[in-house]
Design an enzyme around this catalytic site. Structure first.
Site, PDB file in Angstrom:
ATOM      1  N   ASP A  67       4.251   4.697  11.416  1.00  0.00           N
ATOM      2  CA  ASP A  67       3.501   3.483  11.097  1.00  0.00           C
ATOM      3  C   ASP A  67       3.597   2.471  12.240  1.00  0.00           C
ATOM      4  O   ASP A  67       3.730   2.859  13.410  1.00  0.00           O
ATOM      5  CB  ASP A  67       3.994   2.928   9.740  1.00  0.00           C
ATOM      6  CG  ASP A  67       2.892   2.215   8.975  1.00  0.00           C
ATOM      7  OD1 ASP A  67       2.604   1.044   9.316  1.00  0.00           O
ATOM      8  OD2 ASP A  67       2.306   2.808   8.056  1.00  0.00           O
ATOM      9  N   ASP A  68       3.560   1.203  11.925  1.00  0.00           N
ATOM     10  CA  ASP A  68       3.444   0.123  12.910  1.00  0.00           C
ATOM     11  C   ASP A  68       4.672   0.062  13.844  1.00  0.00           C
ATOM     12  O   ASP A  68       5.696   0.671  13.577  1.00  0.00           O
ATOM     13  CB  ASP A  68       3.298  -1.203  12.144  1.00  0.00           C
ATOM     14  CG  ASP A  68       2.558  -2.262  12.948  1.00  0.00           C
ATOM     15  OD1 ASP A  68       2.402  -2.097  14.176  1.00  0.00           O
ATOM     16  OD2 ASP A  68       2.135  -3.264  12.337  1.00  0.00           O
ATOM     17  N   ASP A 144      -5.278   0.257   9.912  1.00  0.00           N
ATOM     18  CA  ASP A 144      -5.031  -0.911   9.067  1.00  0.00           C
ATOM     19  C   ASP A 144      -6.112  -1.977   9.256  1.00  0.00           C
ATOM     20  O   ASP A 144      -7.097  -1.775   9.972  1.00  0.00           O
ATOM     21  CB  ASP A 144      -3.631  -1.462   9.401  1.00  0.00           C
ATOM     22  CG  ASP A 144      -2.898  -1.954   8.168  1.00  0.00           C
ATOM     23  OD1 ASP A 144      -3.561  -2.416   7.230  1.00  0.00           O
ATOM     24  OD2 ASP A 144      -1.646  -1.882   8.157  1.00  0.00           O
ATOM     25  N   ARG A 200      -7.809   3.321   1.398  1.00  0.00           N
ATOM     26  CA  ARG A 200      -6.944   2.604   0.460  1.00  0.00           C
ATOM     27  C   ARG A 200      -7.795   1.802  -0.514  1.00  0.00           C
ATOM     28  O   ARG A 200      -8.831   1.255  -0.132  1.00  0.00           O
ATOM     29  CB  ARG A 200      -6.009   1.688   1.244  1.00  0.00           C
ATOM     30  CG  ARG A 200      -4.812   2.437   1.850  1.00  0.00           C
ATOM     31  CD  ARG A 200      -3.676   2.530   0.853  1.00  0.00           C
ATOM     32  NE  ARG A 200      -3.335   1.172   0.456  1.00  0.00           N
ATOM     33  CZ  ARG A 200      -2.596   0.342   1.203  1.00  0.00           C
ATOM     34  NH1 ARG A 200      -2.067   0.747   2.335  1.00  0.00           N
ATOM     35  NH2 ARG A 200      -2.352  -0.891   0.784  1.00  0.00           N
ATOM     36  N   ASP A 204      -0.944  -3.544  -0.716  1.00  0.00           N
ATOM     37  CA  ASP A 204       0.211  -2.652  -0.578  1.00  0.00           C
ATOM     38  C   ASP A 204       0.967  -2.481  -1.900  1.00  0.00           C
ATOM     39  O   ASP A 204       1.181  -3.437  -2.638  1.00  0.00           O
ATOM     40  CB  ASP A 204       1.188  -3.218   0.459  1.00  0.00           C
ATOM     41  CG  ASP A 204       0.686  -3.012   1.879  1.00  0.00           C
ATOM     42  OD1 ASP A 204      -0.448  -2.506   2.044  1.00  0.00           O
ATOM     43  OD2 ASP A 204       1.423  -3.369   2.811  1.00  0.00           O
TER      44      ASP A 204
END
Ligand SMILES: *[C@@H]1O[C@H](CO)[C@@H](O)[C@H](O)[C@H]1NC(C)=O
Ligand SMILES: *[C@@H]1O[C@H](CO)[C@@H](O)[C@H](O)[C@H]1NC(C)=O
Length: 483
Positions: A67-68, A144, A200, A204
């Site tokens: 991820d990030d 994202d 998505r 979150d």
């Protein structure tokens, strides 16, 4: 029959994005839920080793997704650089290690000027970044939505922003699974499937079953004005949000209910089972979010249940639909409480039934063939209501804790019991009637004995596969190729 109809319908729509990937929902691991920015090449390699040794790779968890927080700015030439302190051997080297272990490598960026943790974003650098990832042999992109410079608010604006990356990935010539993370904004479920492999549907997730939180706005999924999906969305919040459009998932493109919280510690065992079951039934990607270096045996026995995963990886690829909802049940102190029944087709002509008890007490739940097949004909007119089905309980054969403990300690004695989807894909296992994919037969249902009844624990599920006794699987074998 439904399965044939669904197959024909989908054949015409299949592979809208046309990269050949995610024919069933993608499975794997992502570090964000448990580790946030704490990433490194050691983390990815250690995790891959655990996925392999615990048998998780071979029940289907193939993508290792970073991820990030992996990058270190852009060079003068505009190309993004990886952080050599965290990844001293470089990303191409990491990809090689993962590939050698039989994994696929996932990478993260944002369709904004920065990522959510304020690293370099890919907005207006789409071609360069796609080229970079392809040159590193990356197989997956989670993309994202942070710092998008106001380029949202209307479906076409978001579509254009995300489509630029879809085109950039495509023109690299490397098949790269494209996972949109725009939090359900701008009705992504109406256009995501035309450019991406998953999208998505909410803000979150957080590690709670149904506790409301002000950070998770848009509590009412019917509110068309809600533009701030937020964070801290509970399992039940996400299920209720996606319920009206679960049918948008199809071969090559899936509603993404967000990464799993199973094993993170904030929910009970029943709640984690329910979370995992519903993600499977609704055909969400299954990305483990826990830190596997602390994997417990109990967590392993949820994540490795092949009877549940077979539902997620079913060749028909249709989500279960909600056929019943009752909110007049015992509520908890947050005012939360409801029960739901979900049902949908499973290959070749089986039927899934899930009792979801989100009330604040244990309950007996019940349904019958008329209700299960109501969308194929009202009031018992659907032909399926005249058939006999065997009932299989999909959690009944959950691996015993002591076996999982042995596996985690490296005792290979139990390896022979594992379902190995690398060797035997789920569709083949189902064709062969592999008992590990069916769970345990607990009864039957038909026109003569009309009710399916089960005790369902508080914040828990019971999940059943109904197997049609009248039409053996062989009858459908001629259609298997189009499925
Ligand atoms: C790119 O898109 C074309 C047209 O949809 C498709 O045929 C091709 O397989 C795609 N290639 C990749 C690498 O995604
Ligand atoms: C599953 O099958 C593959 C391919 O035969 C094999 O390499 C792997 O070791 C097997 N996994 C387990 C856990 O036995």
């Amino acid at each position: 029959m439904l399965s044939l109809f669904a197959g024909a319908f989908l054949a015409s729509q299949a592979f809208a994005i046309n990269n050949g990937l995610a024919r069933t929902p993608q499975m794997g691991w992502n570090n964000w839920n448990s580790l946030g920015c704490d990433v490194s090449q050691d983390l990815l390699l250690d995790t891959s080793r655990i996925l392999l040794d615990s048998g998780l790779r071979d029940v289907g968890y193939q993508y290792v997704v970073l991820d990030d927080c992996w990058s270190d700015g852009r060079g003068k030439d505009g190309y993004i650089r990886s952080d050599l302190k965290k990844f001293p051997n470089g990303m191409k080297w990491v990809a090689k290690q993962l590939h050698d272990m039989g994994f696929l490598y996932g990478m993260y960026s944002s369709a904004g000027e920065m990522t959510c943790a304020r690293y370099e974003g890919s907005l207006d650098h789409e071609d360069q970044d796609a080229e970079t990832w392809a040159s590193w042999d990356v197989d997956y992109l989670k993309y994202d939505n942070c710092y998008h410079r106001g380029r949202f608010g209307y479906p076409e604006i978001s579509f254009n922003r995300y489509n630029k990356m879809a085109k950039a990935l495509n023109s690299t010539g490397r098949p790269i699974l494209y996972s949109l993370c725009s939090w359900g904004e701008d009705y992504v479920h109406t256009w995501g499937m035309s450019i991406a492999n998953s999208w998505r549907v909410s803000g979150d997730i957080y590690d709670h079953f149904n506790r409301p939180d002000t950070l998770c706005s848009c509590d009412d999924p019917r509110d068309p004005h809600c533009v701030a999906p937020g964070a801290h969305c509970s399992v039940m919040n996400i299920i209720n949000r996606v319920a009206p459009f679960v049918d948008r998932g199809q071969y090559g493109g899936w509603n993404d209910l967000d990464m799993l919280e199973v094993g993170q510690g904030g929910m009970t065992d029943e709640e984690y089972k329910a979370h995992f079951s519903m993600w499977a039934a609704l055909k969400s990607p299954l990305l483990i979010g826990a830190d596997l270096r602390k994997l417990s045996s109990t967590t392993l026995t949820i994540l490795n249940n092949p009877a549940i995963i077979a539902v997620n990886q079913d060749p028909i690829g249709r989500s279960a639909l909600r056929i019943f909802r009752d909110q007049e049940v015992k509520k908890d102190r947050y005012g939360q409480g409801e029960i739901q029944i979900w049902s949908g087709p499973l290959w070749p002509h089986d039927q899934l039934v899930v009792f979801l008890n989100a009330a604040d007490e244990d309950l007996e739940m019940t349904t019958n063939l008329n209700d299960i097949f109501v969308h194929l004909g009202p009031e018992g007119s659907a032909p399926q209501t005249k058939l006999e089905f065997d009932i299989y309980d999909l959690w009944a054969d959950r691996m015993e804790d002591f076996k999982a403990e042995q596996i985690l300690q490296g005792n290979n004695q139990y390896k022979k019991d594992w379902y190995n989807s690398t060797e035997t894909p789920y569709k083949v296992g189902l064709q062969q009637g592999d008992v590990r994919l069916l769970g345990k037969r607990v009864g039957s249902i038909g026109p003569q004995h009309d009710a399916l009844r089960a005790k369902v624990p508080r914040h828990g599920v019971r999940m059943f596969r109904l197997r049609n006794l009248n039409e053996p699987a062989a009858r459908y074998s001629s259609t298997k190729d189009e499925l």
